[in-house]
Design a protein around this motif. Structure first.
Motif, mmCIF file in Angstrom:
data_model
loop_
_atom_site.group_PDB
_atom_site.id
_atom_site.type_symbol
_atom_site.label_atom_id
_atom_site.label_comp_id
_atom_site.label_asym_id
_atom_site.label_seq_id
_atom_site.Cartn_x
_atom_site.Cartn_y
_atom_site.Cartn_z
ATOM 1 N N GLU A 102 0.816 -1.226 0.000
ATOM 2 C CA GLU A 102 0.000 0.000 0.000
ATOM 3 C C GLU A 102 0.847 1.273 0.000
ATOM 4 O OE1 GLU A 102 -3.190 0.218 -0.349
ATOM 5 O OE2 GLU A 102 -3.941 -1.784 0.127
ATOM 6 N N SER A 103 2.014 1.224 0.619
ATOM 7 C CA SER A 103 2.854 2.415 0.723
ATOM 8 C C SER A 103 3.714 2.658 -0.520
ATOM 9 C CB SER A 103 3.765 2.321 1.951
ATOM 10 O OG SER A 103 4.707 1.268 1.784
ATOM 11 N N GLN A 104 3.803 1.639 -1.406
ATOM 12 C CA GLN A 104 4.693 1.772 -2.552
ATOM 13 C C GLN A 104 4.040 1.586 -3.914
ATOM 14 O OE1 GLN A 104 8.862 0.127 -2.023
ATOM 15 N NE2 GLN A 104 7.775 -1.167 -0.560
ATOM 16 N N SER A 115 -2.951 -4.286 -1.592
ATOM 17 C CA SER A 115 -2.451 -5.420 -0.800
ATOM 18 C C SER A 115 -3.200 -6.713 -1.135
ATOM 19 C CB SER A 115 -2.574 -5.123 0.699
ATOM 20 O OG SER A 115 -3.923 -4.836 1.029
ATOM 21 N N GLU A 116 -4.363 -6.585 -1.775
ATOM 22 C CA GLU A 116 -5.138 -7.764 -2.192
ATOM 23 C C GLU A 116 -4.931 -8.055 -3.673
ATOM 24 O OE1 GLU A 116 -9.195 -7.132 -1.082
ATOM 25 O OE2 GLU A 116 -8.682 -6.716 1.015
ATOM 26 N N THR A 117 -3.942 -7.373 -4.254
ATOM 27 C CA THR A 117 -3.654 -7.525 -5.679
ATOM 28 C C THR A 117 -2.330 -8.242 -5.887
ATOM 29 O OG1 THR A 117 -4.800 -5.465 -6.188
ATOM 30 C CG2 THR A 117 -3.222 -6.253 -7.821
ATOM 31 N N ALA A 118 -2.319 -9.206 -6.799
ATOM 32 C CA ALA A 118 -1.053 -9.824 -7.208
ATOM 33 C C ALA A 118 -0.427 -8.873 -8.218
ATOM 34 C CB ALA A 118 -1.297 -11.196 -7.817
ATOM 35 N N CYS A 119 0.483 -8.022 -7.751
ATOM 36 C CA CYS A 119 1.117 -7.049 -8.639
ATOM 37 C C CYS A 119 1.947 -7.741 -9.713
ATOM 38 C CB CYS A 119 1.999 -6.100 -7.840
ATOM 39 S SG CYS A 119 1.085 -4.778 -7.024
ATOM 40 N N PRO A 146 4.717 1.792 -9.438
ATOM 41 C CA PRO A 146 5.108 2.432 -8.170
ATOM 42 C C PRO A 146 4.377 3.756 -7.979
ATOM 43 C CG PRO A 146 6.853 2.668 -9.807
ATOM 44 C CD PRO A 146 5.820 1.773 -10.414
ATOM 45 N N ILE A 147 4.013 4.064 -6.752
ATOM 46 C CA ILE A 147 3.395 5.364 -6.454
ATOM 47 C C ILE A 147 4.392 6.469 -6.786
ATOM 48 C CG2 ILE A 147 2.576 6.851 -4.577
ATOM 49 C CD1 ILE A 147 1.449 4.287 -3.251
ATOM 50 N N ALA A 148 5.652 6.254 -6.403
ATOM 51 C CA ALA A 148 6.731 7.204 -6.706
ATOM 52 C C ALA A 148 7.905 6.426 -7.277
ATOM 53 C CB ALA A 148 7.152 7.945 -5.444
#
Length: 197
Positions: A102-104, A115-119, A146-148
């Motif tokens: 969630e943070s990245q 967090s419920e996703t298979a990235c 990535p968020i950033a």
């Protein structure tokens, strides 16, 4: 006629031989390097690697593996794909997968908690449930970004970008070589490309 001690020794010897045969695995390193594009549009090399212990067909032991490591040239972000045989396997799906953070990460394929996703997930060519069963050719799905792409750590800018999400899975061709052999050395990234940027 064998004495009791001789018979016992013989039985123990056969038992140890049997246990030894059950544990005679062959150890391999698997790896691939392929060109890709990051979420920022940079052309980068992607390195995939894992190790296996392959048991003979007559053994009751199942083949084992490490997690699958996915690295991107010039980036500090390392993905670890796992399956249900690994303690660190997340609850974001079945099969060989790495869950988002969630943070990245941000899911670009569907809505919902990352967090419920298979990235990242191995999706074929057939249904693959375990890394130990992956062959020389497989498909890798990427559904996050990535968020950033870059973050500041200790006053330094660090690249955290990775392989661009795509609606079409990437086809990966991996080599399988005996662990410890000269050919088992992973191909190295050209770090001069990163410095040039």
């Amino acid at each position: 006629m064998l004495s009791m001690n001789s018979a016992r020794t013989k039985l123990f010897g056969i038992g140890f031989l049997f246990l030894g045969l059950q544990g005679c695995a062959s150890y391999y390193t698997h790896y691939a390097m392929f060109p890709g594009e990051t979420s920022s549009g940079e052309s980068r090399q992607i390195r995939v690697s894992w190790q296996t212990a392959d048991y003979p067909g007559w053994s009751f032991m199942r083949d084992q593996s490490t997690t699958m490591k996915i690295e991107t040239q010039c980036s500090d972000r390392v993905w670890r794909l796992a399956d249900d045989s690994h303690e660190q396997a997340g609850s974001c799906g079945a099969g060989v997968r790495a869950c988002g953070d969630e943070s990245q990460d941000k899911n670009v394929v569907k809505n919902g908690p990352v967090s419920e996703t298979a990235c990242m997930q191995v999706v074929g060519p057939d249904s693959v449930e375990r890394i130990a069963d992956i062959g020389a050719k497989f498909r890798l799905s990427v559904s996050c970004r990535p968020i950033a792409p870059e973050v500041s750590k200790g006053g330094e800018v660090v690249n955290m970008d990775y392989l661009r999400a795509s609606s079409v899975a990437y086809t990966v061709y991996a080599r399988k070589v005996p662990r410890g052999s000269l050919s088992a050395r992973l191909p190295e990234f050209d770090e001069s490309v990163c410095k040039a940027d």
